[in-house]
Design a protein around this motif. Structure first.
Motif, short mmCIF file in Angstrom:
data_model
loop_
_atom_site.label_atom_id
_atom_site.label_comp_id
_atom_site.label_asym_id
_atom_site.label_seq_id
_atom_site.Cartn_x
_atom_site.Cartn_y
_atom_site.Cartn_z
N CYS A 289 1.37 0.50 6.13
CA CYS A 289 0.88 1.80 5.68
C CYS A 289 1.37 2.93 6.58
O CYS A 289 1.80 3.98 6.11
N CYS A 292 4.98 3.67 5.93
CA CYS A 292 5.13 4.49 4.73
C CYS A 292 4.73 5.93 5.00
O CYS A 292 5.43 6.87 4.61
N ARG A 293 3.62 6.11 5.67
CA ARG A 293 3.08 7.46 5.95
C ARG A 293 4.08 8.31 6.72
O ARG A 293 4.25 9.50 6.47
N ASN A 321 -1.99 6.76 9.55
CA ASN A 321 -2.21 5.80 8.46
C ASN A 321 -2.78 6.45 7.20
O ASN A 321 -2.14 6.31 6.15
N GLU A 329 -3.88 -3.37 4.44
CA GLU A 329 -2.55 -3.63 5.01
C GLU A 329 -1.96 -4.92 4.44
O GLU A 329 -0.75 -5.02 4.23
N GLN A 332 -0.65 -4.08 1.07
CA GLN A 332 0.57 -3.26 1.17
C GLN A 332 1.76 -4.09 1.63
O GLN A 332 2.89 -3.88 1.17
#
Length: 443
Positions: A289, A292-293, A321, A329, A332
């Motif tokens: 996460c 990605c963030r 996050n 998580e 994901q």
């Protein structure tokens, strides 16, 4: 002391043969799993798990708990890693012992509700009298098993580093405090509630000498090593410009590979670095996460797992996050590996294994991560009778559908969450304190 978990719908043991017995009892005695089977009896407490999928407690291998006080800071919401750090460093410099304590308390509580029973933490800045002791005290109150690491930054902006000079420390003082906290808190015994690691922040915030000296110190003391590595393209470019090599080679040259080392992120590891980590049993904390963030990329977890690299999951700091859900998580992780490699690249069961036994092995904790006789009783019970699971045919629904919070959570045989509520401390009061401190920091 005994507790009987009665008639669990399914027990995902994560043992060597991946057994998943149905309608099963688990007898817990003195913090250890004493028996599994049907029709078990006890004179102690009984927990009805007939509507529950039961798993080992989830294991969080990377966090910066102090960051729960700086979620969704406007200047860092859309920034890449280095810009994000430069936005937040001045805010973090105003922290002190109270901020470290309450942020750790809130962060660990959030993890507990998401099924986590063991968490590491990477605390690498100590402004205004803050110490690692503050977070250890918070973990004891929450009741989670804890693996804090004494992080550090020693190269400030004036010396070509990223952090402001006010947040860096003298390297001798760093090493001396590492020794202090290890001697005061580290427990190497089976079933330990606290183990301490040594964790210089990153290759761009400490010197080559500190990285090498930290490895020597950790091995002399018999503790594990942790840092950030190969998180994004900026990280790779910095390593090549400053050190003349890729991050994996830099780590190897300084003694930062082996089964007593785990690195966070490793999004940009190449094939040679993956092979190096597999050969040396160097662990990875995968933080999907956060990656990605911050737009860092998707870590090659499928390739790592296939090569034999030990992989666990981490929520990373709550400023990047910005949630702290370990079951999230795991979901994901599964989804991102499918995006890259296809829908059959990772099953829900494999992702749950990474989140439980995988993380335990990365942290060197072979006494947890499984529901097996003789292992410590760190157990998560997930109620699958609610709306999130309605219509589900298989236990894979735990990641494919839900729930996202535990019904019951047990650490060392002690209930931490009961009927969806933390029972070890006053969470509502802690949230009020956290929000008060956040408003003060925001001015």
């Amino acid at each position: 002391m005994e507790t009987l978990i009665r008639n669990a719908r399914v027990v995902m043991t994560m043992n060597d043969t991946d057994d998943a017995p149905q309608n099963t009892d688990i007898l817990v005695r003195d913090g250890v799993i004493a028996a599994l089977g049907q029709g078990l009896a006890t004179t102690g407490d009984v927990i009805d798990a007939s509507d529950c999928v039961v798993t080992p407690g989830l294991v969080n291998t990377h966090h910066h708990l102090y960051q729960t006080l700086t979620r969704a800071v406007p200047g860092g919401q859309d920034a890449l890693l280095f810009g994000w750090l430069k936005t937040l460093y001045p805010i973090w410099s105003r922290f002190g012992p109270e901020e470290m304590y309450i942020s750790a308390q809130i962060g660990l509580a959030e993890l507990a509700l998401s099924g986590c029973t063991l968490s590491s933490d990477h605390l690498y800045l100590y402004p205004n009298g803050a110490r690692l002791d503050d977070t250890i005290a918070a973990a004891r109150e929450v009741g989670l098993r804890f693996h804090p690491t004494r992080g550090a930054m020693s190269i400030g902006e004036s010396a070509g580093g990223l952090p402001p000079d006010a947040l860096v420390e003298a390297e001798q003082a760093i090493l001396e405090d590492c020794i202090r906290v290890i001697d005061a808190f580290h427990d190497p015994s089976e079933g330990a509630m606290v183990r301490v690691g040594v964790a210089p922040c990153s290759p761009f915030s400490v010197s080559r000498e500190l990285m090498r000296d930290a490895a020597i110190l950790a091995r002399d003391k018999g503790v594990m090593l942790h840092t950030h590595l190969a998180e994004n393209d900026e990280d790779i470019a910095y390593s090549e410009a400053q050190f003349g090599c890729r991050p994996g080679q830099y780590a190897e040259e300084l003694g930062w590979v082996g089964d007593d080392v785990w690195h966070a992120h490793c999004v940009k590891l190449d094939r040679a670095e993956i092979d190096l980590f597999a050969r040396t049993r160097t662990g990875v904390a995968h933080c999907p996460c956060s990656n990605c963030r911050l737009g860092s990329g998707i870590a090659p977890v499928r390739a790592m797992r296939d090569a034999g690299v030990p992989v666990g999951l981490g929520v990373d700091g709550s400023a990047s996050n910005d949630a702290g859900s370990l079951i999230g998580e795991a979901r994901q992780t599964m989804l991102l590996q499918r995006v890259v490699n296809g829908a059959d690249a990772m099953s829900a069961r494999e992702a749950l294994r990474i989140a439980t036994r995988g993380g335990a092995e990365v942290l060197g904790r072979h006494d947890v991560g499984q529901i097996t006789v003789g292992k410590r009783a760190d157990i998560a019970m997930w109620d699958v009778s609610g709306i999130e699971s309605a219509g589900s045919w298989d236990v894979a629904a735990l990641l494919l559908a839900g729930p996202q919070q535990v019904r019951h959570l047990m650490v060392e045989g002690r209930e931490i969450v009961r009927d969806g509520h933390l029972v070890t401390f006053d969470l509502a009061q802690a949230i009020v304190r956290q929000n008060t401190l956040a408003r003060r920091l925001a001015g």
